[in-house]
Design an enzyme around this catalytic site. Structure first.
Site, short mmCIF file in Angstrom:
data_model
loop_
_atom_site.label_atom_id
_atom_site.label_comp_id
_atom_site.label_asym_id
_atom_site.label_seq_id
_atom_site.Cartn_x
_atom_site.Cartn_y
_atom_site.Cartn_z
N ASN A 77 0.87 -1.18 0.00
CA ASN A 77 0.00 0.00 0.00
C ASN A 77 0.90 1.23 0.00
O ASN A 77 1.49 1.57 1.02
CB ASN A 77 -0.88 -0.04 1.26
CG ASN A 77 -1.73 1.20 1.42
OD1 ASN A 77 -1.83 2.02 0.50
ND2 ASN A 77 -2.36 1.36 2.59
N TRP A 78 1.01 1.86 -1.17
CA TRP A 78 1.96 2.96 -1.31
C TRP A 78 1.43 4.27 -0.71
O TRP A 78 2.14 5.25 -0.63
CB TRP A 78 2.33 3.17 -2.78
CG TRP A 78 3.03 1.99 -3.39
CD1 TRP A 78 3.37 0.81 -2.79
CD2 TRP A 78 3.48 1.86 -4.75
NE1 TRP A 78 4.00 -0.03 -3.67
CE2 TRP A 78 4.08 0.58 -4.88
CE3 TRP A 78 3.44 2.69 -5.88
CZ2 TRP A 78 4.63 0.13 -6.09
CZ3 TRP A 78 3.99 2.25 -7.08
CH2 TRP A 78 4.57 0.98 -7.17
N LYS A 79 0.15 4.27 -0.37
CA LYS A 79 -0.49 5.46 0.22
C LYS A 79 -0.22 6.70 -0.65
O LYS A 79 -0.15 6.56 -1.87
CB LYS A 79 -0.01 5.64 1.67
CG LYS A 79 -0.19 4.36 2.49
CD LYS A 79 0.02 4.56 3.97
CE LYS A 79 -0.19 3.23 4.68
NZ LYS A 79 -0.10 3.33 6.14
N HIS A 89 -9.56 1.48 4.89
CA HIS A 89 -8.28 1.63 5.60
C HIS A 89 -8.47 2.59 6.77
O HIS A 89 -9.22 3.55 6.67
CB HIS A 89 -7.22 2.15 4.63
CG HIS A 89 -5.84 2.09 5.22
ND1 HIS A 89 -5.38 3.05 6.08
CD2 HIS A 89 -4.86 1.17 5.10
CE1 HIS A 89 -4.16 2.72 6.46
NE2 HIS A 89 -3.81 1.59 5.88
N GLU A 115 -6.78 4.94 7.84
CA GLU A 115 -6.53 6.36 7.53
C GLU A 115 -7.74 7.00 6.87
O GLU A 115 -8.01 8.18 7.05
CB GLU A 115 -5.26 6.49 6.67
CG GLU A 115 -4.01 6.24 7.49
CD GLU A 115 -2.84 5.60 6.74
OE1 GLU A 115 -2.85 5.60 5.50
OE2 GLU A 115 -1.93 5.08 7.41
N GLY A 160 2.45 2.37 10.66
CA GLY A 160 3.41 3.46 10.46
C GLY A 160 4.14 3.86 11.73
O GLY A 160 4.81 4.89 11.77
N SER A 181 3.26 -2.08 10.29
CA SER A 181 4.73 -2.17 10.43
C SER A 181 5.28 -3.56 10.14
O SER A 181 6.23 -4.00 10.78
CB SER A 181 5.15 -1.69 11.83
OG SER A 181 4.77 -0.34 12.02
N GLY A 236 2.77 -1.12 4.28
CA GLY A 236 2.88 0.29 3.92
C GLY A 236 4.33 0.67 3.71
O GLY A 236 4.91 0.44 2.65
N GLY A 237 4.96 1.21 4.75
CA GLY A 237 6.33 1.74 4.66
C GLY A 237 7.32 0.80 3.96
O GLY A 237 8.06 1.24 3.07
#
Ligand code: PGA
Length: 255
Positions: free
Chosen positions: A9-11, A95, A97, A173, A213, A234-235
């Site tokens: 998930n590159w956000k 999600h 966010e 994150g 994470s 994500g990250g």
């Protein structure tokens, strides 16, 4: 036997150039991947460019959201047909966010999940508790409410395609990962909920991803849990090397 799925998930990261460079790196490193489904979810602006590059590769495309109307005056939204037009196969829905910053509710999550299914997009339905909720012993209540709300009206056919992602908000994150045992406990609970709603046979087939994470250092331990079928990353998905290392952890013969 559930096929592992690792989704990046590159956000709100990566220009078109950065996205194409990243996906080229993933494509190269993923050549020998045999049993793991690989998904990337670039920002909307890069979907088309990434789509052209992954054509014929083992990588599939996901959006980070989808709107429930077909077309019209909905400034800032993206329709399912538009996503199909660029060959999206998956759509991340609900999600945390989106829930936290953009007012997403179980009801809107449900509308998005239903429209995704009706357009042959696989929803990756996200659920997860905040730190406050965990500390006040509400984890299972929250996850149950989000899951039931998100799945409202989704029938036996729809559920076959759906993927659930358990993403504890406190782990997203933050570098703070749920321990494999903490994650497994909730994954098992989610599978139990699916069993109650759709029967045991179906619940054994749904993939449940862990997100929060996940990185090359903790992926193997998380993925070796019986009810953790992959990751929503994500990250660590923003660099080809770390994303590939997680994919390789899912490829391990013992899993
Ligand atoms: P993270 O994000 O891996 O950076 O914690 C996961 C996600 O939000 O999907």
């Amino acid at each position: 036997m559930r096929t592992p799925l690792i989704a990046g998930n590159w956000k709100m990261n990566n220009s078109v150039g950065e996205s194409t460079e990243l996906v080229e790196g993933i494509k190269k490193g993923a050549e020998g991947v045999k049993k793991t489904d690989i998904v990337v979810a670039p920002p909307f602006t890069a979907l088309h460019a990434v789509s052209c590059l992954i054509n014929g590769s083992p990588i599939s495309l996901s959006s980070q959201n989808v709107f429930w109307e077909e077309k019209g005056a909905y400034t800032g939204e993206v329709s399912p047909a538009m996503l199909k037009d660029v060959d999206c196969k998956y759509a991340i829905i609900g999600h945390s966010e989106r829930r936290q910053y953009f007012g997403e509710t179980d009801e809107t999550v449900n509308k998005r999940a239903k429209v995704a299914l009706s357009h042959d997009l696989i929803p990756i339905l996200c659920v997860g508790e905040t730190l406050e909720e965990r500390e006040s012993d509400k984890t299972f209540d929250v996850v149950q409410t989000q899951l039931k709300g998100g799945l409202q009206g989704i029938d036996a056919e729809g559920i076959q395609k759906l993927v659930v992602a358990y993403e504890p908000v406190w782990a997203i994150g933050t570098g703070k990962t749920a321990t494999p045992e903490q994650a497994e406990e909730v994954h098992q609970f989610i599978r139990g909920q699916l069993k109650g709603l759709y029967g045991e046979e179906q619940s054994e087939q749904n993939r449940i991803l862990y997100g929060g994470s996940m990185n090359p250092g903790n992926a193997s331990d998380l993925l070796s849990q019986p009810n953790i079928d992959g990751g929503l990353v994500g990250g660590a998905s923003l660099k080809a090397d770390s994303f590939l290392a997680i994919i390789m952890a899912a490829e391990k013969p013992s899993l």
